[in-house]
Motif scaffolding. Structure first.
Motif, PDB file in Angstrom:
ATOM      1  N   GLN A  67       0.825  -1.211   0.000  1.00 36.41           N
ATOM      2  CA  GLN A  67       0.000   0.000   0.000  1.00 36.41           C
ATOM      3  C   GLN A  67       0.863   1.267   0.000  1.00 36.41           C
ATOM      4  N   GLN A  68       1.998   1.179   0.706  1.00 32.69           N
ATOM      5  CA  GLN A  68       2.919   2.322   0.804  1.00 32.69           C
ATOM      6  C   GLN A  68       3.878   2.393  -0.393  1.00 32.69           C
ATOM      7  N   GLU A  69       3.715   1.458  -1.349  1.00 34.69           N
ATOM      8  CA  GLU A  69       4.554   1.369  -2.547  1.00 34.69           C
ATOM      9  C   GLU A  69       6.030   1.098  -2.218  1.00 34.69           C
ATOM     10  N   LYS A  70       6.239   0.419  -1.074  1.00 39.08           N
ATOM     11  CA  LYS A  70       7.603  -0.009  -0.707  1.00 39.08           C
ATOM     12  C   LYS A  70       7.763  -1.449  -1.190  1.00 39.08           C
ATOM     13  N   TYR A  71       7.885  -1.573  -2.508  1.00 40.58           N
ATOM     14  CA  TYR A  71       7.794  -2.899  -3.136  1.00 40.58           C
ATOM     15  C   TYR A  71       8.959  -3.819  -2.791  1.00 40.58           C
ATOM     16  N   SER A  72      10.147  -3.260  -2.705  1.00 43.01           N
ATOM     17  CA  SER A  72      11.320  -4.081  -2.397  1.00 43.01           C
ATOM     18  C   SER A  72      11.206  -4.674  -0.990  1.00 43.01           C
TER      19      SER A  72
ATOM     20  N   ALA B 180       8.404  -5.175   0.610  1.00 48.01           N
ATOM     21  CA  ALA B 180       7.288  -6.136   0.580  1.00 48.01           C
ATOM     22  C   ALA B 180       7.750  -7.483   0.046  1.00 48.01           C
ATOM     23  N   VAL B 181       8.623  -7.467  -0.963  1.00 48.21           N
ATOM     24  CA  VAL B 181       9.184  -8.714  -1.510  1.00 48.21           C
ATOM     25  C   VAL B 181       9.920  -9.476  -0.402  1.00 48.21           C
ATOM     26  N   SER B 182      10.752  -8.772   0.360  1.00 45.65           N
ATOM     27  CA  SER B 182      11.502  -9.405   1.468  1.00 45.65           C
ATOM     28  C   SER B 182      10.553 -10.011   2.493  1.00 45.65           C
ATOM     29  N   LYS B 183       9.468  -9.292   2.780  1.00 49.01           N
ATOM     30  CA  LYS B 183       8.511  -9.768   3.785  1.00 49.01           C
ATOM     31  C   LYS B 183       7.800 -11.025   3.292  1.00 49.01           C
ATOM     32  N   TYR B 184       7.437 -11.055   2.010  1.00 52.28           N
ATOM     33  CA  TYR B 184       6.783 -12.259   1.485  1.00 52.28           C
ATOM     34  C   TYR B 184       7.758 -13.440   1.359  1.00 52.28           C
TER      35      TYR B 184
ATOM     36  N   HIS C  91       3.731  -9.342  -8.325  1.00 55.86           N
ATOM     37  CA  HIS C  91       3.082  -8.020  -8.413  1.00 55.86           C
ATOM     38  C   HIS C  91       4.070  -6.908  -8.042  1.00 55.86           C
ATOM     39  N   CYS C  92       4.769  -7.111  -6.919  1.00 48.29           N
ATOM     40  CA  CYS C  92       5.718  -6.087  -6.430  1.00 48.29           C
ATOM     41  C   CYS C  92       6.841  -5.836  -7.437  1.00 48.29           C
TER      42      CYS C  92
ATOM     43  N   LEU D  17      -1.194 -13.116 -14.480  1.00 46.66           N
ATOM     44  CA  LEU D  17      -1.248 -12.807 -15.921  1.00 46.66           C
ATOM     45  C   LEU D  17      -1.160 -11.298 -16.161  1.00 46.66           C
ATOM     46  N   LYS D  18      -1.909 -10.532 -15.352  1.00 45.68           N
ATOM     47  CA  LYS D  18      -1.883  -9.059 -15.498  1.00 45.68           C
ATOM     48  C   LYS D  18      -0.497  -8.502 -15.182  1.00 45.68           C
ATOM     49  N   ASP D  19       0.093  -8.989 -14.077  1.00 44.81           N
ATOM     50  CA  ASP D  19       1.400  -8.453 -13.658  1.00 44.81           C
ATOM     51  C   ASP D  19       2.509  -8.856 -14.630  1.00 44.81           C
ATOM     52  N   ARG D  20       2.428 -10.093 -15.161  1.00 47.29           N
ATOM     53  CA  ARG D  20       3.447 -10.496 -16.140  1.00 47.29           C
ATOM     54  C   ARG D  20       3.291  -9.682 -17.424  1.00 47.29           C
ATOM     55  N   ALA D  21       2.052  -9.412 -17.814  1.00 49.28           N
ATOM     56  CA  ALA D  21       1.802  -8.597 -19.002  1.00 49.28           C
ATOM     57  C   ALA D  21       2.429  -7.213 -18.853  1.00 49.28           C
ATOM     58  N   GLU D  22       2.265  -6.607 -17.674  1.00 52.63           N
ATOM     59  CA  GLU D  22       2.850  -5.279 -17.424  1.00 52.63           C
ATOM     60  C   GLU D  22       4.381  -5.337 -17.513  1.00 52.63           C
TER      61      GLU D  22
END
Length: 504
Positions: free
Chosen positions: A280-285, A287-291, A314-315, A343-348
């Motif tokens: 939500q905070q757009e801290k994608y990197s 978020a990846v570590s957390k997942y 997605h991230c 599928l949507k995220d890979r397309a992007e």
């Protein structure tokens, strides 16, 4: 006002007749008692006939308190409990009626029916047999015989179901239990056995339904809550798993299985919530570590691994880490080919890598499984525009930069190419003409890609330098003030091709 179930409505339709019948019997035996108790019974009877169950119940409570040996007060109260769907409360009252008046066949028949619904077959059969020996009415005799026959059949099915279950013939056992539960609707043991059959058959939705019923039918059923929690956990639903295991611990805070499971689910739940907050905070990197931590916390449940990878995909796509995004999204789709989010995220990510045709395929696949998704529709249209655009002029390719390039990289590439393709560097007329065209393309690419508004339009599949591709008319971008004022260049200063460098 108490809600009345459809079954209760049917029961209530018989109430006036039953009350008249009871009164005749009661008056013949009792001959009148304490006036206060009689008033409560009379008022309760009227309120019961009117369907005002809670008020009727209050009067029958008062009647029982006023005369604890008044069998009619217990019987009427049991009638209200049944109309309210509270069979557990009705049973002790019916037993008290039979204790005070053993020859009251209506009460015994009703208790037998309740015991049968609860799956207490031996006790139910005993009541039905005693009714048949107690000079019953023809209606009571017919009902008792019918129920006794049904109880015998249920006994046979229970034995068969237990044998099938023991021999791991779960489908056959479940079929027998279906018939048993049609009659013994409040039998906890049958529901729990059928739930176990469904678990072994992989029909977890049906198992959940039976276990939820079992948790309500038996007030301290910690095992049902524990099983519910573990099923939800195996399905990857950490929130429902947490809810059910908490119910178990409310009943028994020291329950070892539930407490151990609770600690695991709580840890996992916290990690997933934290990862979603980072997204939500757009801290994608982060978020990846957390997942990635989620997958380490629970490596053995495929649903959690798949969900974690889907969110990492997605991230990475959002973070424009295209190669990793495509790789992780593809892992998800190998396991779950119809995963719309992947599928949507890979397309992007494919769009970011200029792989337009592949992106279109992913958006089309996603659309097949989710027709009304606006995001997919817009993504597909954008990918198709970009594919069409790529066959014309691609400003990123002209400068040799990626779609994810920052302004600094764009300017650096532009300066290098502008020096390389400056027309003054070429003497041959044909080469000079070719260089002019290239030089103009480079300059236009730089203008589009360093202007946020123009770059955004280009990324959506429009060419701000091409009036034909402009959507809805609008104003068109050309070089501001012509070549003379373009970024320090004065290509037509004196003579046709007298270029001067004036880099900022």
């Amino acid at each position: 006002m108490v809600a009345v179930s459809p079954v209760a409505h049917k029961l209530l339709s018989y109430v006036p007749f039953l009350l008249v019948l009871i009164d005749l019997r009661y008056e013949g035996v009792n001959g009148g008692k304490d006036g206060g108790v009689e008033n409560h019974l009379e008022m309760g009877k009227k309120l019961l006939a009117a369907g005002q169950l809670a008020d009727a119940l209050s009067h029958f409570h008062a009647a029982v308190d006023g005369d604890p040996k008044n069998y009619m007060a217990y019987y009427r109260r049991a009638t209200v409990y049944l109309a309210m769907g509270k069979s557990k409360s009705a049973l002790p009252d019916l037993s008290k009626v039979i204790e005070l008046k053993p020859d009251f066949t209506s009460a015994r028949l009703q208790r037998g029916n309740l015991l049968l619904k609860h799956g207490k077959l031996d006790e139910a059969e005993s009541d039905f047999k005693k009714v048949l020996k107690s000079n019953p009415s023809s209606r009571e005799e017919q009902e008792a015989q019918s129920q006794l026959k049904k109880s015998d059949e249920i006994q046979r099915l229970v034995s068969q179901a237990q044998s099938d279950f023991k021999h791991r013939e779960y489908s056959s056992a479940a079929s027998h239990l279906d018939i048993i539960i049609d009659t013994c609707v409040w039998d906890v043991d049958s529901r729990e056995m059928r739930a176990e059959c469904f678990i072994q058959m992989g029909e977890l939705g049906k198992a959940i339904s039976d276990l939820k019923a079992a948790s309500k039918l038996k007030s301290d059923n910690t095992q049902a809550f524990y099983k519910l929690s573990t099923i939800y956990y195996d399905l990857g639903d950490h929130e429902m798993s947490l809810t059910e295991v908490r119910e178990c611990l409310k009943l028994d805070p020291d329950h070892k299985q539930c407490f151990s499971h609770y600690k695991q689910v709580k840890k996992l739940n916290k990690q997933i919530q934290s990862a979603e907050e980072l997204i939500q905070q757009e801290k994608y990197s982060d978020a990846v570590s957390k997942y990635e931590s989620v997958m380490k916390t629970e490596p053995n449940v495929p649903h959690f691994t798949l969900n974690a990878k889907e969110r990492i995909c997605h991230c990475l796509s959002k973070d424009q880490q295209t190669a990793r995004a495509i790789s992780v999204c593809s892992e998800v789709l190998n396991t779950d080919p119809q995963n719309v989010n992947a599928l949507k995220d890979r397309a992007e990510a494919l769009l970011q890598d200029d792989l337009y045709e592949e992106a279109i395929k992913d958006f089309q696949s996603a659309k097949e499984h989710s027709e009304n998704d606006r995001q997919i529709k817009e993504g597909l249209e954008r990918a198709q525009r970009l594919l069409k655009q790529s066959k014309k002029r691609d400003y990123y390719k002209i400068l040799g930069v990626k779609r994810t390039a920052q302004k600094k990289e764009i300017l650096k590439a532009y300066r290098k190419l502008a020096q390389q393709w400056h027309p003054d560097n070429f003497q041959d007329a044909e080469e000079k003409k070719k260089a002019e065209k290239k030089f103009i393309d480079i300059a236009q690419a730089k203008e589009v890609l360093t202007d946020p508004e123009m770059r955004s339009k280009f990324d959506q599949g429009e060419d701000p330098m091409d009036p034909e591709s402009q959507q809805g008319g609008g104003h068109h971008h050309h070089f501001h003030g012509g070549w003379e004022n373009f970024q320090g260049f004065n290509p037509f200063g004196s003579g046709p091709f007298n270029f001067k460098f004036g880099f900022n």
